[in-house]
Enzyme design. Sequence first.
Site, PDB file in Angstrom:
ATOM      1  N   ASP A 130      -0.299   7.378  -3.417  1.00  0.00           N
ATOM      2  CA  ASP A 130      -1.186   7.181  -2.280  1.00  0.00           C
ATOM      3  C   ASP A 130      -0.500   7.817  -1.074  1.00  0.00           C
ATOM      4  O   ASP A 130       0.715   8.046  -1.070  1.00  0.00           O
ATOM      5  CB  ASP A 130      -1.505   5.703  -2.040  1.00  0.00           C
ATOM      6  CG  ASP A 130      -2.792   5.549  -1.210  1.00  0.00           C
ATOM      7  OD1 ASP A 130      -3.213   6.528  -0.563  1.00  0.00           O
ATOM      8  OD2 ASP A 130      -3.386   4.446  -1.217  1.00  0.00           O
TER       9      ASP A 130
HETATM   10  C1  BGC Z   1      -6.011   5.491   0.955  1.00  0.00           C
HETATM   11  C2  BGC Z   1      -6.500   6.333  -0.193  1.00  0.00           C
HETATM   12  C3  BGC Z   1      -6.960   7.677   0.305  1.00  0.00           C
HETATM   13  C4  BGC Z   1      -5.820   8.348   1.058  1.00  0.00           C
HETATM   14  C5  BGC Z   1      -6.164   9.728   1.584  1.00  0.00           C
HETATM   15  C6  BGC Z   1      -5.028   6.233   1.840  1.00  0.00           C
HETATM   16  O1  BGC Z   1      -4.837   5.543   3.037  1.00  0.00           O
HETATM   17  O2  BGC Z   1      -5.438   4.309   0.475  1.00  0.00           O
HETATM   18  O3  BGC Z   1      -7.549   5.660  -0.853  1.00  0.00           O
HETATM   19  O4  BGC Z   1      -7.404   8.463  -0.763  1.00  0.00           O
HETATM   20  O5  BGC Z   1      -5.473   7.532   2.151  1.00  0.00           O
HETATM   21  O6  BGC Z   1      -7.099   9.649   2.605  1.00  0.00           O
END
Ligand code: BGC
Length: 723
Positions: A262
């Site tokens: 993530d």
């Molecule tokens: C989220 C993800 C997301 C990523 C990119 C993170 O804060 O948990 O679900 O895909 O950001 O935007």
Amino acid sequence: MKKNLLTTYLLASIFTFAIVPALAQSKTGKALDAKIDAIVRKLTLEEKIGLLHANGIFSTAGVDRLHIPGLMTDDGPLGVREDVKEGWGSANLTTDSATFFPNGSALAATWNPALAYRYGHDLGEEARARKKYIMLTPAFNICRTPLCGRTYEYYSEDPFLNSKLAVQAVKGIQSQDIAACVKHFAVNNQEIERGRVSVNIDERALREIYLPAFKAAVTEGDAWTIMSAYNKIRDVYCSENDYLLNKILKGEWKFKGIVISDWGGTHTTVAAANNGLDLEMGSGPKYDNYFFATKLLDSVKAGKVSMKVIDEKVHRILWVMYHTNMSTNPPAGKINTPEHSKTVYDIASESIVLLKNDKHLLPLNMSSIKSIAVIGDNATHTFHLGGFGAGVKAKYEVTPLAGLQSRLAGKATISYAQGYSGVYQPYRRRGDTSKKADKPDSAMMAKAVAAAKTSDMALLFIGGNRDYESEGRDRKDLSLPFHEQELVDAVTAVNPNTIVIVIGGAPYDIGKIKQHNSTIVWSWYNGSEGGNALADVLLGKVDPSGKLPFTFPVELKDSPAHALDAYPGQNLQVDYKEGILVGYRWFDTKKIAPMYCFGYGLSYTNYAYSGLKTDKNSYKTGETITATIKVKNTGKYSGKETVQLYISKSGSVVERPEKELKSFKKVMIAPGQATTVSLTVPVKDLAYYDIKTSKWVVEPGKYTILAGASSRDIKGTASITVN
Ligand code: BGC
């Protein structure tokens, strides 16, 4: 290591097929693996490391020398996100608008895996049109607490329902040679302290509740990428969790694709590299400082991470590329098409849940209604953007008011009153002394009451919005925001023909409304066509067929994590004390009456169930149980009913929930018609996870099959024996 992405991409598309045409021939199997290995051998260590970390918010670098393009990822789940520049500001393009798809819990409320496939398929087409090769969707962490800020993005509280939807969403996306990235692996069930909290969970709950949809997405859906969650499990970050990534995902489930961190969720170099993470993503611009950049290079040189480990990661990345941005005969890609609008319309119209219709005010009888007061901020609010996290720059979004106006043009007069302000600013800047309104706006309220008083009917839109429900934080409680309850009371007092329409992505406390109001409809952050779908349901053009994907508790403390004081944890430790008793499994087993139960939803028509039967009385492991039940539409409207099949095991050697969903089917039935619905359950699905042997065990003995219209509206039971 930052590159000009466009140049890289163009170069790559020109040369990919010229230089390595044979590579693109076969998508799977040993031949492809051997060809990828040959490329891996040609890469220098520096080039390999360059493939393993971000070089932009959503991008990775390629290797120009060998004409390997970089990868481009993008959010989901609501649609293909607008382009952003470093720092997350909008890139201000005019070419990045897209279809806004209904949120995850809306899709789950359809109980229709075919719609999950269409969601994936159309999203995949849009991703391809926008040249985003890994879509960061679907997201389906279990709804453990209704307060989780991302409940709206996720599907449901049930692993079986999640699995059926996730598999189809993944297949749909990947039908377009776009990789799905299933997220967030695993047990990211709260936003509070998500980046530091350790989830302490017993193995059985992990296996039976929190992992099944991930397992299904990988083993049945063949997901090409997966995103490790921010949190820790048993004190080890998911992004460096050997047990989760190496043992379970890559070992037991034989996952061949990429484990992507993530964003900013990587914490170490050596542990993360050795324990299963393949690609480090994040949004800080100093990409050379990433754990998987220079530090990884140094760790390899120091012998702390082996070349074998690096090569395996590079292999996985190239393998995904040969399925996506380097695939043969890639589909063309399409965006904002009428077909996509039809898909989001169909999802939205099957997701709307009729909660109460005691006076039969619905469907609206337009032969006697001449004037309608449409009240509430949510009648005109849009939901494609808002809050923290992924949204979509919608090409268009039909609001509920706009939907009603277009459907009722020339048929009734519509007056609109905002009623309340839905502005929500949880993170106020320092020095900002503006206070959250502590009482309703009396002028707005007066206009709403006046409109309701002078109209035949009031349609009152309340609920949350995307600022109120958001990634990065949980709600404090279940109460309706923005003084909506006062508005409901005031409007209902002057017009008994008031229909309350709640728009939200998670359970709210609507107990007082349930008690005092005759008519309640639940809708969601329902995509580009949300307003049209809602208008068609209210007008009876579409029979409501949505069923709740999670339990609405009477009080928050009735929910398992809250009843056991096991949320949000203490000292960054959250103990999942409820174990396997999540959602309705808890409410049923502990005999706690919910406000609305899992699987609940009314229709304008009525269904009579009869004659539940199984094909045999006793089964062996390896066999499949087929249960049939007759469902007759005894009302006036054509409708779709979701028949739900639960299994119960009494006298088990281990703790069992009162009942568990094991099959469901949505069927269209015309008025007066009956259909025999056939539901199958492989006997192996009756297994529990035995923590002593670390195996799934099908216990012999008697089981009860329960079929019905919701988890608490059981229409027939049958007994079977497993030998
Ligand atoms: C989220 C993800 C997301 C990523 C990119 C993170 O804060 O948990 O679900 O895909 O950001 O935007």
